[in-house]
Design a protein around this motif. Structure first.
Motif, mmCIF file in Angstrom:
data_model
loop_
_atom_site.group_PDB
_atom_site.id
_atom_site.type_symbol
_atom_site.label_atom_id
_atom_site.label_comp_id
_atom_site.label_asym_id
_atom_site.label_seq_id
_atom_site.Cartn_x
_atom_site.Cartn_y
_atom_site.Cartn_z
ATOM 1 N N GLN A 52 69.523 -11.979 -16.144
ATOM 2 C CA GLN A 52 69.748 -10.535 -16.040
ATOM 3 C C GLN A 52 68.969 -9.945 -14.874
ATOM 4 N N ALA A 53 67.749 -10.426 -14.669
ATOM 5 C CA ALA A 53 66.947 -9.940 -13.542
ATOM 6 C C ALA A 53 67.601 -10.304 -12.216
ATOM 7 N N TYR A 58 70.811 -8.514 -7.344
ATOM 8 C CA TYR A 58 72.056 -8.504 -6.577
ATOM 9 C C TYR A 58 72.700 -7.118 -6.600
ATOM 10 N N THR A 59 72.618 -6.426 -7.721
ATOM 11 C CA THR A 59 73.190 -5.082 -7.802
ATOM 12 C C THR A 59 72.470 -4.133 -6.862
ATOM 13 N N GLY A 60 71.136 -4.206 -6.850
ATOM 14 C CA GLY A 60 70.359 -3.348 -5.962
ATOM 15 C C GLY A 60 70.666 -3.601 -4.500
ATOM 16 N N VAL A 61 70.787 -4.873 -4.131
ATOM 17 C CA VAL A 61 71.105 -5.215 -2.743
ATOM 18 C C VAL A 61 72.515 -4.764 -2.390
ATOM 19 N N ALA A 62 73.439 -4.865 -3.352
ATOM 20 C CA ALA A 62 74.810 -4.426 -3.100
ATOM 21 C C ALA A 62 74.873 -2.928 -2.836
ATOM 22 N N PHE A 63 74.131 -2.136 -3.610
ATOM 23 C CA PHE A 63 74.083 -0.698 -3.364
ATOM 24 C C PHE A 63 73.507 -0.397 -1.978
ATOM 25 N N ALA A 64 72.451 -1.107 -1.612
ATOM 26 C CA ALA A 64 71.875 -0.927 -0.277
ATOM 27 C C ALA A 64 72.876 -1.323 0.801
ATOM 28 N N GLY A 65 73.681 -2.360 0.499
ATOM 29 C CA GLY A 65 74.678 -2.808 1.470
ATOM 30 C C GLY A 65 75.719 -1.752 1.771
ATOM 31 N N ILE A 66 76.116 -0.991 0.747
ATOM 32 C CA ILE A 66 77.079 0.084 0.973
ATOM 33 C C ILE A 66 76.507 1.121 1.935
ATOM 34 N N SER A 67 75.255 1.480 1.742
ATOM 35 C CA SER A 67 74.615 2.460 2.621
ATOM 36 C C SER A 67 74.538 1.943 4.048
ATOM 37 N N VAL A 68 74.158 0.681 4.194
ATOM 38 C CA VAL A 68 74.070 0.085 5.533
ATOM 39 C C VAL A 68 75.424 0.112 6.220
ATOM 40 N N THR A 69 76.462 -0.246 5.488
ATOM 41 C CA THR A 69 77.808 -0.285 6.064
ATOM 42 C C THR A 69 78.253 1.093 6.537
ATOM 43 N N LEU A 70 77.997 2.121 5.740
ATOM 44 C CA LEU A 70 78.442 3.468 6.088
ATOM 45 C C LEU A 70 77.682 4.039 7.292
ATOM 46 N N PHE A 71 76.459 3.594 7.490
ATOM 47 C CA PHE A 71 75.673 4.093 8.627
ATOM 48 C C PHE A 71 75.866 3.258 9.889
ATOM 49 N N MET A 72 76.612 2.163 9.804
ATOM 50 C CA MET A 72 76.806 1.291 10.961
ATOM 51 C C MET A 72 77.458 2.000 12.150
ATOM 52 N N PRO A 73 78.426 2.922 11.953
ATOM 53 C CA PRO A 73 79.005 3.615 13.115
ATOM 54 C C PRO A 73 77.981 4.373 13.949
ATOM 55 N N TYR A 352 85.139 -1.845 0.765
ATOM 56 C CA TYR A 352 85.900 -2.553 -0.271
ATOM 57 C C TYR A 352 85.154 -3.808 -0.704
ATOM 58 N N LEU A 353 84.458 -4.441 0.232
ATOM 59 C CA LEU A 353 83.758 -5.684 -0.077
ATOM 60 C C LEU A 353 82.585 -5.429 -1.021
ATOM 61 N N ASP A 354 81.799 -4.403 -0.735
ATOM 62 C CA ASP A 354 80.646 -4.095 -1.577
ATOM 63 C C ASP A 354 81.081 -3.621 -2.964
ATOM 64 N N LEU A 355 82.096 -2.761 -3.003
ATOM 65 C CA LEU A 355 82.539 -2.225 -4.291
ATOM 66 C C LEU A 355 83.233 -3.286 -5.143
ATOM 67 N N SER A 356 83.862 -4.262 -4.499
ATOM 68 C CA SER A 356 84.507 -5.334 -5.265
ATOM 69 C C SER A 356 83.484 -6.235 -5.940
ATOM 70 N N GLU A 357 82.232 -6.190 -5.488
ATOM 71 C CA GLU A 357 81.174 -6.958 -6.131
ATOM 72 C C GLU A 357 80.477 -6.152 -7.222
ATOM 73 N N LEU A 358 80.698 -4.832 -7.232
ATOM 74 C CA LEU A 358 80.040 -3.972 -8.208
ATOM 75 C C LEU A 358 80.944 -3.577 -9.373
ATOM 76 N N LEU A 359 82.157 -3.122 -9.059
ATOM 77 C CA LEU A 359 83.009 -2.528 -10.084
ATOM 78 C C LEU A 359 83.623 -3.524 -11.070
ATOM 79 N N PRO A 360 84.197 -4.653 -10.606
ATOM 80 C CA PRO A 360 84.811 -5.562 -11.576
ATOM 81 C C PRO A 360 83.871 -6.021 -12.689
#
Length: 399
Positions: A52-53, A58-73, A352-360
């Motif tokens: 579980q830990a 992995y969940t925490g890193v995935a959330f951070a990944g979404i932020s990184v992706t959105l700020f990449m532009p 889509y990649l980050d959310l596909s690892e979180l939502l399902p």
């Protein structure tokens, strides 16, 4: 002047970057990431000793990944694209170096570096492809890119685990370091140029929220995102729940690994699906692929724990059909996005990649509370079928 550089006479003779160029870069990048994709969770588990830990990490890193992706532009619009790509490779290498340390914080930092590096490489490579490949050649280029990555995603994870088990962490993490350096050399050898319409530092970059709003106001981009999200949900589910099915039914860990490796080995069929897309049209081929994938998933779910071998066979058939979406799906985005906002929209698209690892997993946690493991594949099959309906109805016939 300092900006004037005398190039060796052989450099201008390099061919214009084409489909093979991007297939090579993607294959090498894929190997750098795939070689430790199965090693990292083992390392984290060795530190935490709690499943579980590990999931929370992995969940925490995935959330951070979404932020990184959105700020990449913001980085792409501030700096030349080639430097963002170079920073992405450096992120993969730095991540591998951090994984050599025994502390949890450094392991998490290594995971975040990998996420940042993968995000930078994915976004910039897609921008280069849209710059150098004609729209009529997108299907051919993407199917070739997927096919060339077959070896990386088939043999990479197995090689990484074998090195880790037999020779230790240094041997395993040396692979992405060496491969990353090779990728960097290849990238600068190909001398990919920036799109002159994307000028660094000339305009004030839009905020990530503004980019999301702009993305959502464009129906074709929303559809392209749904297509990518649907296929990514399939692979996320396969990588996690196929091994669980094999282990929970007594088939063993090796059987679970073989199912995943066999599914990855089918990536070579991307060339076949690329031909089908050109012959029958992207809309018809992708819609068929969605429906066929959904049917195989429902069959796998029905077989479930009562007939795990049959379920595994249906999952492999589902992977074969889903590879059509890997080969053709991104063309829906590439042909729809406006040239002047490619960087911003590509960053939103990649979520889509980050959310596909979180939502399902969140959805499956609900279904598993009432039904058996087969319900995971049935649930995914129903969603994939919905994606097929939306694709057939709304994707332009001449896409």
């Amino acid at each position: 002047m300092a900006t004037q550089v005398r190039h060796p006479i052989w450099l201008p003779a390099l061919k214009t970057p084409g489909a093979h160029t991007f297939a090579i870069l993607y294959a090498v990048e894929s190997f750098a990431r795939a070689s430790v994709s199965s090693v990292i969770p083992i390392q984290i588990y060795d530190i935490l000793r709690d499943e579980q830990a590990v999931s929370l990490v992995y969940t925490g890193v995935a959330f951070a990944g979404i932020s990184v992706t959105l700020f990449m532009p913001l980085l792409i619009e501030r700096f030349a694209r080639r430097w963002v790509y170079t920073a992405g490779v450096a992120g993969l290498i730095l991540g591998a170096l951090l994984f050599l340390t025994p502390w949890l914080w450094s392991q998490m930092a290594g995971m975040l570096c990998r996420v940042m590096g993968a995000s930078a490489l994915s976004i910039t490579l897609n921008l280069y492809i849209m710059d150098h490949i004609r729209k009529t050649q997108f299907i051919r280029a993407e199917s070739m890119r997927m096919a060339w990555s077959t070896f990386a995603w088939t043999g990479g994870p197995t090689l990484g685990v074998a090195l880790y088990v037999n020779y230790g962490i240094l041997a395993a993490q040396a692979v992405p370091i060496v491969t990353g350096l090779l990728l960097l050399c290849l990238f600068w050898f190909f001398r990919l140029g920036d799109n002159p319409m994307i000028r660094p530092g000339t305009t004030r970059p839009a905020s990530p929220l503004a980019n999301i709003g702009r993305f959502l106001r464009q129906p074709r981009l929303r559809l392209a995102w749904l297509i990518a999200f649907g296929r990514s949900c399939f692979w996320t589910t396969l990588f996690v729940y196929a091994p669980i099915l094999m282990v929970s039914t007594g088939q063993g860990e090796l059987a679970g690994g073989l199912v995943v490796s066999a599914a990855n080995a089918l990536l070579f069929s991307a060339l076949i699906w690329g031909w089908a897309g050109r012959r029958f049209g992207a809309r018809n081929t992708m819609s068929f692929a969605f429906f066929a994938t959904a049917a195989m998933l429902v069959a796998a779910g029905i077989a479930g724990e009562a007939a795990p071998i049959a379920a595994a066979a249906f999952l492999l058939l589902a992977a074969f059909f889903c590879i059509a979406l890997d080969a053709l799906g991104s063309t829906a985005f590439m042909r729809s996005v406006h040239v002047w906002e490619r960087a911003r929209m590509t960053a939103v698209y990649r979520t889509y990649l980050d959310l596909s690892e979180l939502l399902p997993p969140l959805v499956y946690s609900v279904t598993l509370a009432f039904f058996g493991l087969g319900s995971v594949f049935v649930t995914l099959g129903l969603f994939v079928a919905t994606c097929g309906v939306v694709t057939f109805v709304y994707l332009p016939k001449k896409m």
